[in-house]
Design a protein around this motif. Structure first.
Motif, PDB file in Angstrom:
ATOM      1  N   GLY A  25     -28.474 -65.478  47.246  1.00 56.80           N
ATOM      2  CA  GLY A  25     -28.372 -66.750  46.541  1.00 56.80           C
ATOM      3  C   GLY A  25     -27.416 -66.599  45.375  1.00 56.80           C
ATOM      4  O   GLY A  25     -27.407 -65.572  44.702  1.00 56.80           O
ATOM      5  N   TRP A  26     -26.610 -67.603  45.152  1.00 59.52           N
ATOM      6  CA  TRP A  26     -25.624 -67.529  44.065  1.00 59.52           C
ATOM      7  C   TRP A  26     -25.423 -68.895  43.426  1.00 59.52           C
ATOM      8  O   TRP A  26     -25.652 -69.922  44.033  1.00 59.52           O
ATOM      9  CB  TRP A  26     -24.283 -66.999  44.571  1.00 59.52           C
ATOM     10  CG  TRP A  26     -23.662 -67.860  45.634  1.00 59.52           C
ATOM     11  CD1 TRP A  26     -23.980 -67.854  46.963  1.00 59.52           C
ATOM     12  CD2 TRP A  26     -22.673 -68.864  45.471  1.00 59.52           C
ATOM     13  NE1 TRP A  26     -23.230 -68.793  47.625  1.00 59.52           N
ATOM     14  CE2 TRP A  26     -22.403 -69.429  46.736  1.00 59.52           C
ATOM     15  CE3 TRP A  26     -21.955 -69.349  44.375  1.00 59.52           C
ATOM     16  CZ2 TRP A  26     -21.490 -70.442  46.941  1.00 59.52           C
ATOM     17  CZ3 TRP A  26     -21.033 -70.368  44.576  1.00 59.52           C
ATOM     18  CH2 TRP A  26     -20.800 -70.894  45.852  1.00 59.52           C
ATOM     19  N   GLN A  27     -25.021 -68.863  42.167  1.00 60.19           N
ATOM     20  CA  GLN A  27     -24.720 -70.077  41.430  1.00 60.19           C
ATOM     21  C   GLN A  27     -23.383 -69.900  40.726  1.00 60.19           C
ATOM     22  O   GLN A  27     -23.002 -68.780  40.371  1.00 60.19           O
ATOM     23  CB  GLN A  27     -25.782 -70.347  40.367  1.00 60.19           C
ATOM     24  CG  GLN A  27     -27.124 -70.727  40.925  1.00 60.19           C
ATOM     25  CD  GLN A  27     -28.078 -71.053  39.805  1.00 60.19           C
ATOM     26  OE1 GLN A  27     -28.328 -70.237  38.929  1.00 60.19           O
ATOM     27  NE2 GLN A  27     -28.614 -72.259  39.821  1.00 60.19           N
ATOM     28  N   LEU A  28     -22.692 -70.999  40.516  1.00 60.18           N
ATOM     29  CA  LEU A  28     -21.459 -70.961  39.739  1.00 60.18           C
ATOM     30  C   LEU A  28     -21.799 -70.796  38.266  1.00 60.18           C
ATOM     31  O   LEU A  28     -22.811 -71.320  37.794  1.00 60.18           O
ATOM     32  CB  LEU A  28     -20.668 -72.255  39.923  1.00 60.18           C
ATOM     33  CG  LEU A  28     -20.058 -72.482  41.291  1.00 60.18           C
ATOM     34  CD1 LEU A  28     -19.443 -73.879  41.367  1.00 60.18           C
ATOM     35  CD2 LEU A  28     -19.018 -71.427  41.592  1.00 60.18           C
ATOM     36  N   PRO A  29     -20.956 -70.079  37.526  1.00 63.04           N
ATOM     37  CA  PRO A  29     -21.172 -70.029  36.070  1.00 63.04           C
ATOM     38  C   PRO A  29     -21.110 -71.432  35.478  1.00 63.04           C
ATOM     39  O   PRO A  29     -20.406 -72.304  36.006  1.00 63.04           O
ATOM     40  CB  PRO A  29     -19.988 -69.178  35.566  1.00 63.04           C
ATOM     41  CG  PRO A  29     -19.511 -68.424  36.764  1.00 63.04           C
ATOM     42  CD  PRO A  29     -19.833 -69.276  37.958  1.00 63.04           C
ATOM     43  N   SER A  30     -21.823 -71.652  34.407  1.00 65.09           N
ATOM     44  CA  SER A  30     -21.897 -72.993  33.817  1.00 65.09           C
ATOM     45  C   SER A  30     -20.526 -73.511  33.396  1.00 65.09           C
ATOM     46  O   SER A  30     -20.281 -74.719  33.442  1.00 65.09           O
ATOM     47  CB  SER A  30     -22.853 -73.001  32.624  1.00 65.09           C
ATOM     48  OG  SER A  30     -22.396 -72.093  31.634  1.00 65.09           O
ATOM     49  N   GLU A  31     -19.610 -72.621  33.027  1.00 72.47           N
ATOM     50  CA  GLU A  31     -18.270 -73.063  32.638  1.00 72.47           C
ATOM     51  C   GLU A  31     -17.562 -73.758  33.801  1.00 72.47           C
ATOM     52  O   GLU A  31     -16.822 -74.722  33.621  1.00 72.47           O
ATOM     53  CB  GLU A  31     -17.402 -71.889  32.164  1.00 72.47           C
ATOM     54  CG  GLU A  31     -17.907 -71.223  30.909  1.00 72.47           C
ATOM     55  CD  GLU A  31     -19.003 -70.205  31.188  1.00 72.47           C
ATOM     56  OE1 GLU A  31     -19.236 -69.842  32.364  1.00 72.47           O
ATOM     57  OE2 GLU A  31     -19.651 -69.783  30.221  1.00 72.47           O
ATOM     58  N   ILE A  32     -17.771 -73.254  35.007  1.00 73.57           N
ATOM     59  CA  ILE A  32     -17.119 -73.831  36.177  1.00 73.57           C
ATOM     60  C   ILE A  32     -17.797 -75.134  36.570  1.00 73.57           C
ATOM     61  O   ILE A  32     -17.146 -76.137  36.815  1.00 73.57           O
ATOM     62  CB  ILE A  32     -17.114 -72.823  37.352  1.00 73.57           C
ATOM     63  CG1 ILE A  32     -16.209 -71.646  37.000  1.00 73.57           C
ATOM     64  CG2 ILE A  32     -16.662 -73.493  38.647  1.00 73.57           C
ATOM     65  CD1 ILE A  32     -16.231 -70.514  37.993  1.00 73.57           C
ATOM     66  N   SER A  33     -19.121 -75.128  36.593  1.00 80.67           N
ATOM     67  CA  SER A  33     -19.829 -76.337  37.018  1.00 80.67           C
ATOM     68  C   SER A  33     -19.710 -77.465  35.997  1.00 80.67           C
ATOM     69  O   SER A  33     -19.951 -78.618  36.325  1.00 80.67           O
ATOM     70  CB  SER A  33     -21.289 -76.022  37.329  1.00 80.67           C
ATOM     71  OG  SER A  33     -21.933 -75.495  36.195  1.00 80.67           O
ATOM     72  N   SER A  34     -19.313 -77.150  34.754  1.00 80.11           N
ATOM     73  CA  SER A  34     -19.152 -78.197  33.745  1.00 80.11           C
ATOM     74  C   SER A  34     -17.818 -78.922  33.870  1.00 80.11           C
ATOM     75  O   SER A  34     -17.594 -79.931  33.217  1.00 80.11           O
ATOM     76  CB  SER A  34     -19.277 -77.605  32.342  1.00 80.11           C
ATOM     77  OG  SER A  34     -18.158 -76.779  32.062  1.00 80.11           O
ATOM     78  N   GLY A  35     -16.919 -78.414  34.708  1.00 82.29           N
ATOM     79  CA  GLY A  35     -15.641 -79.073  34.904  1.00 82.29           C
ATOM     80  C   GLY A  35     -14.491 -78.477  34.115  1.00 82.29           C
ATOM     81  O   GLY A  35     -13.356 -78.913  34.234  1.00 82.29           O
TER      82      GLY A  35
END
Length: 155
Positions: free
Chosen positions: A45-55
């Motif tokens: 399982g993986w998630q994008l870093p918040s910097e990327i998901s924030s746009g």
């Protein structure tokens, strides 16, 4: 899982990541699957870093997923060669590792995860996948720590 229930799937599930601590968990999971004569399901399982998901940054999610799949398959390669009789399925999902592993733990024989050994303070600050699955998994959980000498990857 309730004590009076029987798992619907006879398989071992193991969490896979890019850490050295994952090696001991993989070794244990492959051996349990061999002993139980059942398949192994490796979940990453993986998630994008918040910097990327924030746009603020732009990335191609398909490229990231392909890279994560290569990472997971690479982590399994030596173990697959050591245990050729154990069928392995790899699942790479875009969700928090605890969520992915808890979902995979439904109606299965065992969930295996590694431990970074950060202790209570490190786990509180950084989070702990092993602690999260211990609290929420629906099957028995094995938390495997690496030996003091280092990882046990097959040669």
């Amino acid at each position: 899982m309730r004590p009076d229930s029987t798992p619907a799937r006879v398989e071992v599930v193991v969490g896979v990541d890019e850490s050295a601590e994952c090696e001991s968990a993989l070794g244990y999971a492959f051996e349990q699957a061999r002993l139980l004569d059942c398949p192994l399901s490796a979940v990453h399982g993986w998630q994008l870093p918040s910097e990327i998901s924030s746009g603020w940054f732009v990335c191609d999610l398909d490229d990231v997923k392909r890279m994560r799949e290569r990472l997971a398959r690479g982590a399994l390669a030596a173990w697959r060669a050591t245990y050729p009789g154990v069928p392995v399925e790899v699942e790479v999902v875009h969700e928090h590792p605890v969520t992915a592993l808890v979902r995979a733990s439904t109606d299965t024989v065992m969930l295996v995860v590694g431990s970074h050994g950060r202790g209570p303070l490190g786990s509180a600050v950084l989070g702990s996948v092993s602690r999260g699955v211990l609290h929420h998994a629906r099957c028995p959980v094995a938390v495997v720590r690496p030996p003091a000498a280092g990882p046990t990857a097959p040669a």
